[in-house]
Design an enzyme around this catalytic site. Structure first.
Site, PDB file in Angstrom:
ATOM      1  N   LYS A  43      -4.251   1.197  -2.758  1.00 25.91           N
ATOM      2  CA  LYS A  43      -3.704  -0.348  -2.702  1.00 25.91           C
ATOM      3  C   LYS A  43      -3.461  -0.926  -4.211  1.00 25.91           C
ATOM      4  CE  LYS A  43      -4.528  -2.933   0.751  1.00 25.91           C
ATOM      5  NZ  LYS A  43      -3.472  -3.013   1.195  1.00 25.91           N
ATOM      6  N   PHE A  99       0.917  -1.206   0.022  1.00 20.95           N
ATOM      7  CA  PHE A  99       0.045   0.044  -0.023  1.00 20.95           C
ATOM      8  C   PHE A  99       0.768   1.312  -0.054  1.00 20.95           C
ATOM      9  CE2 PHE A  99       0.771  -0.835   4.499  1.00 20.95           C
ATOM     10  CZ  PHE A  99       1.142   0.353   4.946  1.00 20.95           C
ATOM     11  N   ASN A 159      11.471  -8.789   5.694  1.00 22.95           N
ATOM     12  CA  ASN A 159      11.477 -10.417   4.988  1.00 22.95           C
ATOM     13  C   ASN A 159      12.857 -10.492   4.562  1.00 22.95           C
ATOM     14  OD1 ASN A 159       8.935 -11.109   5.405  1.00 22.95           O
ATOM     15  ND2 ASN A 159       8.116 -10.899   3.212  1.00 22.95           N
ATOM     16  N   SER A 193      -0.609   3.833  12.362  1.00 26.41           N
ATOM     17  CA  SER A 193       0.750   3.175  12.166  1.00 26.41           C
ATOM     18  C   SER A 193       1.661   3.739  13.288  1.00 26.41           C
ATOM     19  CB  SER A 193       1.083   3.378  10.873  1.00 26.41           C
ATOM     20  OG  SER A 193       0.172   2.766   9.882  1.00 26.41           O
ATOM     21  N   HIS A 235       5.618  -6.480  12.375  1.00 23.72           N
ATOM     22  CA  HIS A 235       5.940  -5.827  11.069  1.00 23.72           C
ATOM     23  C   HIS A 235       4.667  -5.139  10.742  1.00 23.72           C
ATOM     24  CE1 HIS A 235       3.574  -8.917   9.094  1.00 23.72           C
ATOM     25  NE2 HIS A 235       4.084  -8.572   7.912  1.00 23.72           N
TER      26      HIS A 235
END
Length: 383
Positions: free
Chosen positions: A382, A147, A254, A292, A309
């Site tokens: 998105k 996003f 990741n 966030s 995360h």
């Protein structure tokens, strides 16, 4: 945090609730012969492929492609600007320009993009095969949970947040070296709790190849986010006038990296987890209608100095489409004044209701990170 001691090595869990399949995957990685000291499960944990997302695993002399995942280098890039209190009309214009200029989902740029890093691409067949298409994928968002979000902090300052990764590079490298890892484990008659946890010795030719490919994908992912952000900043300048960038943060969630823990050099795999070393800043995103966070790591050794995360999925994608009510999700987002990206039933898999409560997730990891800033969503784009 709770501890499970029934497996080969202990498991430390920060998640309030863990579903049966995620717990099974966590126990599988704890029973790997190469797993070191303990396993850590972050508060946003949910089922993944082989290893749960939100899992942190240290290994001795080995690397597991599926413990990094198929989106190598997926991560966050956040920028604070000097802009404040933009009217809704300006936010809508910015979001519309982003959707028209930045390729989303499976879309690519029509013309190749430049990056000096392409000159340093490793001489690996799987990387060379992807180089041409990668030049068109650079600066593209992708789909799924990736996003772009416009946000504000407590001062009203406008923040831009980008969540994206290494695009097809990560997927192809992960698939290729997971296949080779499975072959290696089969040839050497290695017993695994799950074949999806096949590994390679880091000092083997294949292990070195995977690490080289993974590190290149990490660099590509960081550049991908940077180019997306630069395009957004250009749109901001066109729409809102001149401004300054007053802060910038970029992180991966990741990846695998050599680190020293409990006196030993090991390979730490963070799959859907973020490094949280002492005083290190990180980004923990919410989910469209929720805040966030910009955080600071607390260096907790029990999590291998890691944190969550994001909020983490509460419902799988298909489950979200079946269980969530479109009108209800839209109504909730619009009551918050968010310019959102939930318009059709297929969008429900990324609606806020598909995710865990970010406030509970943050509360569960008070011993992992300290919150520096809470950011509230204004507009979401998105893939």
């Amino acid at each position: 945090m709770r501890k499970i001691e029934s497996e080969r090595i202990p498991i430390y869990i920060w998640a309030e609730e863990v579903d049966e399949e995620t717990l099974k995957q966590t126990k599988n990685i704890a029973n790997l012969p190469i797993a070191y000291h303990h396993v850590a499960l972050m508060p946003d944990a949910h089922v993944g492929f082989g290893m749960p997302i939100g899992g942190v695993l240290a290994t001795e002399d080995a690397i597991i492609p599926n413990a990094v995942g198929v989106d190598i280098g997926c991560g966050m890039h956040a920028v604070r600007t000097s802009l404040k209190d933009l009217p809704r009309s300006a936010l809508e214009t910015i979001a519309a320009k982003i959707r028209s200029r930045i390729p989303l989902g499976f879309e690519h740029h029509k013309h190749p993009r430049s990056w000096e890093g392409f000159k340093e691409a490793p001489d690996l067949t799987i990387v060379r095969q992807e180089l041409d298409s990668a030049r068109h994928q650079l600066g593209t968002l992708g789909g799924g949970n990736h996003f772009i979000e416009l946000q504000k902090d407590h001062t009203g300052s406008l923040w831009i947040m980008v969540h994206s990764g290494s695009r097809n590079f990560g997927l192809k490298i992960a698939e290729e070296y997971h296949r080779k890892a499975k072959n290696y484990c089969t040839e050497h008659k290695l017993t695994l709790p799950d074949p999806n946890l096949a590994y390679l010795p880091v000092d083997s030719r294949l292990g070195r190849e995977y690490v080289e490919g993974m590190n290149f994908a990490l660099r590509f992912a960081r550049e991908n986010r940077r180019q997306i952000m630069e395009d957004i900043l250009t749109i901001l300048d066109e729409t809102a006038g001149p401004f300054e960038v007053t802060d910038r943060i970029d992180i991966h969630h990741n990846y695998a990296a050599p680190e020293k823990h409990y006196g030993k050099e090991v390979i730490v795999h963070r799959k859907g987890a973020t490094a949280a070393f002492k005083a290190m800043r990180g980004i923990i995103p919410g989910s469209q209608g929720s805040p966030s966070y910009i955080v600071e790591g607390l260096d907790n050794p029990l999590s291998f100095k890691s944190c969550s995360h994001g909020a983490g999925r509460r419902l799988g994608r298909n489950e979200a489409r079946k269980k969530l009510d479109l009108e209800e999700e839209v109504r909730r987002l619009e009551s918050l004044g968010v310019i959102h990206a939930v318009r059709k039933p297929k969008d429900l898999d990324e609606a806020s209701g598909a995710y865990k409560d970010i406030h509970q997730v943050m509360d569960a990891q008070k011993d992992l990170v300290h919150i520096l800033l809470e950011l509230h969503p204004l507009a979401v784009v998105k893939g």
